[in-house]
Design a protein around this motif. Structure first.
Motif, PDB file in Angstrom:
ATOM      1  N   UNK A  10      59.839  35.809  28.168  1.00 52.41           N
ATOM      2  CA  UNK A  10      59.790  34.429  27.663  1.00 52.41           C
ATOM      3  C   UNK A  10      59.302  33.478  28.757  1.00 52.41           C
ATOM      4  N   UNK A  11      59.808  33.642  29.967  1.00 51.82           N
ATOM      5  CA  UNK A  11      59.374  32.785  31.078  1.00 51.82           C
ATOM      6  C   UNK A  11      57.931  33.120  31.457  1.00 51.82           C
ATOM      7  N   UNK A  12      57.594  34.410  31.481  1.00 54.78           N
ATOM      8  CA  UNK A  12      56.199  34.791  31.782  1.00 54.78           C
ATOM      9  C   UNK A  12      55.232  34.115  30.820  1.00 54.78           C
ATOM     10  N   UNK A  13      55.598  34.097  29.546  1.00 57.09           N
ATOM     11  CA  UNK A  13      54.730  33.462  28.543  1.00 57.09           C
ATOM     12  C   UNK A  13      54.570  31.972  28.804  1.00 57.09           C
ATOM     13  N   UNK A  14      55.628  31.309  29.268  1.00 58.78           N
ATOM     14  CA  UNK A  14      55.517  29.886  29.619  1.00 58.78           C
ATOM     15  C   UNK A  14      54.594  29.700  30.830  1.00 58.78           C
ATOM     16  N   UNK A  15      54.746  30.578  31.815  1.00 61.03           N
ATOM     17  CA  UNK A  15      53.897  30.485  33.004  1.00 61.03           C
ATOM     18  C   UNK A  15      52.430  30.698  32.647  1.00 61.03           C
ATOM     19  N   UNK A  16      52.191  31.637  31.739  1.00 62.36           N
ATOM     20  CA  UNK A  16      50.817  31.954  31.330  1.00 62.36           C
ATOM     21  C   UNK A  16      50.105  30.790  30.648  1.00 62.36           C
ATOM     22  N   UNK A  17      50.845  29.792  30.236  1.00 60.33           N
ATOM     23  CA  UNK A  17      50.245  28.624  29.575  1.00 60.33           C
ATOM     24  C   UNK A  17      49.568  27.674  30.572  1.00 60.33           C
ATOM     25  N   UNK A  18      49.680  27.986  31.876  1.00 61.46           N
ATOM     26  CA  UNK A  18      49.135  27.077  32.905  1.00 61.46           C
ATOM     27  C   UNK A  18      48.271  27.844  33.918  1.00 61.46           C
ATOM     28  N   UNK A  19      47.251  28.545  33.418  1.00 65.75           N
ATOM     29  CA  UNK A  19      46.449  29.381  34.329  1.00 65.75           C
ATOM     30  C   UNK A  19      45.481  28.568  35.189  1.00 65.75           C
ATOM     31  N   UNK A  20      45.173  29.111  36.342  1.00 67.35           N
ATOM     32  CA  UNK A  20      44.087  28.580  37.161  1.00 67.35           C
ATOM     33  C   UNK A  20      42.859  29.403  36.830  1.00 67.35           C
ATOM     34  N   UNK A  49      46.887   5.626  44.187  1.00 70.32           N
ATOM     35  CA  UNK A  49      47.747   6.668  43.653  1.00 70.32           C
ATOM     36  C   UNK A  49      47.144   8.050  43.858  1.00 70.32           C
ATOM     37  N   UNK A  50      47.988   9.058  43.699  1.00 67.14           N
ATOM     38  CA  UNK A  50      47.541  10.441  43.798  1.00 67.14           C
ATOM     39  C   UNK A  50      48.030  11.208  42.576  1.00 67.14           C
ATOM     40  N   UNK A  51      47.359  12.299  42.284  1.00 66.52           N
ATOM     41  CA  UNK A  51      47.739  13.195  41.197  1.00 66.52           C
ATOM     42  C   UNK A  51      47.828  14.611  41.748  1.00 66.52           C
ATOM     43  N   UNK A  52      48.908  15.303  41.423  1.00 63.10           N
ATOM     44  CA  UNK A  52      49.040  16.714  41.761  1.00 63.10           C
ATOM     45  C   UNK A  52      48.825  17.515  40.480  1.00 63.10           C
ATOM     46  N   UNK A  53      47.867  18.411  40.536  1.00 62.47           N
ATOM     47  CA  UNK A  53      47.578  19.313  39.417  1.00 62.47           C
ATOM     48  C   UNK A  53      48.140  20.684  39.776  1.00 62.47           C
ATOM     49  N   UNK A  54      48.900  21.247  38.866  1.00 62.55           N
ATOM     50  CA  UNK A  54      49.631  22.489  39.135  1.00 62.55           C
ATOM     51  C   UNK A  54      49.226  23.570  38.157  1.00 62.55           C
ATOM     52  N   UNK A  55      48.949  24.738  38.693  1.00 62.41           N
ATOM     53  CA  UNK A  55      48.522  25.898  37.909  1.00 62.41           C
ATOM     54  C   UNK A  55      49.310  27.135  38.364  1.00 62.41           C
ATOM     55  N   UNK A  76      53.489  38.329  39.050  1.00 61.37           N
ATOM     56  CA  UNK A  76      53.872  39.714  39.287  1.00 61.37           C
ATOM     57  C   UNK A  76      55.132  40.042  38.505  1.00 61.37           C
ATOM     58  N   UNK A  77      55.821  41.092  38.915  1.00 62.12           N
ATOM     59  CA  UNK A  77      57.063  41.471  38.233  1.00 62.12           C
ATOM     60  C   UNK A  77      58.199  40.498  38.523  1.00 62.12           C
ATOM     61  N   UNK A  78      58.331  40.098  39.788  1.00 69.87           N
ATOM     62  CA  UNK A  78      59.424  39.198  40.162  1.00 69.87           C
ATOM     63  C   UNK A  78      58.935  37.975  40.940  1.00 69.87           C
ATOM     64  N   UNK A  79      57.670  37.938  41.288  1.00 67.80           N
ATOM     65  CA  UNK A  79      57.142  36.798  42.032  1.00 67.80           C
ATOM     66  C   UNK A  79      55.893  36.251  41.337  1.00 67.80           C
ATOM     67  N   UNK A  80      55.539  35.039  41.715  1.00 63.22           N
ATOM     68  CA  UNK A  80      54.341  34.413  41.149  1.00 63.22           C
ATOM     69  C   UNK A  80      53.830  33.373  42.135  1.00 63.22           C
ATOM     70  N   UNK A  81      52.544  33.057  42.001  1.00 60.92           N
ATOM     71  CA  UNK A  81      51.904  32.069  42.871  1.00 60.92           C
ATOM     72  C   UNK A  81      51.602  30.809  42.068  1.00 60.92           C
ATOM     73  N   UNK A  82      51.914  29.686  42.679  1.00 60.00           N
ATOM     74  CA  UNK A  82      51.617  28.383  42.118  1.00 60.00           C
ATOM     75  C   UNK A  82      50.494  27.789  42.956  1.00 60.00           C
ATOM     76  N   UNK A  83      49.374  27.481  42.310  1.00 59.18           N
ATOM     77  CA  UNK A  83      48.245  26.851  42.990  1.00 59.18           C
ATOM     78  C   UNK A  83      48.261  25.372  42.617  1.00 59.18           C
ATOM     79  N   UNK A  84      48.129  24.494  43.628  1.00 51.44           N
ATOM     80  CA  UNK A  84      48.174  23.064  43.371  1.00 51.44           C
ATOM     81  C   UNK A  84      47.039  22.351  44.097  1.00 51.44           C
ATOM     82  N   UNK A  85      46.585  21.280  43.469  1.00 53.39           N
ATOM     83  CA  UNK A  85      45.561  20.422  44.061  1.00 53.39           C
ATOM     84  C   UNK A  85      46.078  18.993  44.067  1.00 53.39           C
ATOM     85  N   UNK A  86      45.757  18.271  45.128  1.00 47.78           N
ATOM     86  CA  UNK A  86      46.106  16.863  45.219  1.00 47.78           C
ATOM     87  C   UNK A  86      44.818  16.050  45.141  1.00 47.78           C
ATOM     88  N   UNK A  87      44.781  15.132  44.180  1.00 44.93           N
ATOM     89  CA  UNK A  87      43.587  14.326  43.929  1.00 44.93           C
ATOM     90  C   UNK A  87      43.879  12.859  44.192  1.00 44.93           C
TER      91      UNK A  87
END
Length: 130
Positions: A119-129, A68-74, A79-90
Motif C-alpha cells: 500500500x505504501x509502495x503504491x503511494x510512493x509510485x505515484x510520485x516518480x522522477x 520565494x522558493x519551491x521544493x519539488x519532491x519525487x 527497494x524492499x526496505x529503502x527508497x530514494x527521494x530526489x528533490x529540486x529547489x527552484x
C-alpha cells in the motif's frame, strides 16, 4: 511530484547575502513530510518508522532573500526496505539545487530494516522522477 513553497526568511541568509547552504537540507526535510505521512499518518514520533541513511545535495545556483522558493519532491528508487527521494529547489524559474536522500523503513524495536508494504509502495509510485 509533490511541491512545497517557502518564503525565504532574512535569518536564513549568510554573510555572502545568499541563503546559507545548511537551510536547504531543512527545506528538503520539511518538503518530505507528505512522504513521512505515507508511513505514519499521524506523524507519531513514538512510533517513527523511518531513518535517514544518506543524503547528498548539489548546489547549482545561489538562492537569495526576497524571492520565494519551491521544493519539488519525487521518488527516484524503491527497494524492499529503502527508497530514494530526489528533490529540486527552484527560485525564479531556475533549478538552484538538487538532492537525493535515502530513507529506510525501520523497526526500532528490533533495530532492523523492515519491508515496505504494498500500500505504501503504491503511494510512493505515484510520485516518480521521470
Amino acid at each position: 511530484m509533490l511541491s512545497e513553497s517557502f518564503k525565504v526568511r532574512f535569518c536564513e541568509t549568510d554573510a555572502l547575502a545568499h541563503v546559507s547552504n545548511t537551510v536547504l537540507v531543512q527545506w528538503f526535510e520539511t518538503a518530505r513530510e507528505p512522504i513521512f505521512r505515507m508511513f505514519n499518518p499521524q506523524l507519531d514520533l513514538k512510533n517513527w518508522p523511518l531513518i535517514l541513511a544518506s543524503y547528498k545535495v548539489d548546489f547549482l545556483q545561489q538562492i537569495f532573500y526576497g524571492h520565494g522558493v519551491e521544493v519539488r519532491t519525487y521518488i527516484s528508487r524503491i527497494g524492499n526496505s529503502s527508497f530514494d527521494v530526489y528533490q529540486e529547489l527552484w527560485q525564479n524559474s531556475q533549478c538552484c539545487a538538487s538532492g537525493t536522500t535515502t530513507l529506510v523503513h525501520f523497526d526500532f524495536a528490533t533495530s532492523s530494516s523492515k519491508r515496505i508494504n504494498e500500500a505504501v509502495k503504491n503511494q510512493l509510485l505515484q510520485h516518480p522522477k521521470e
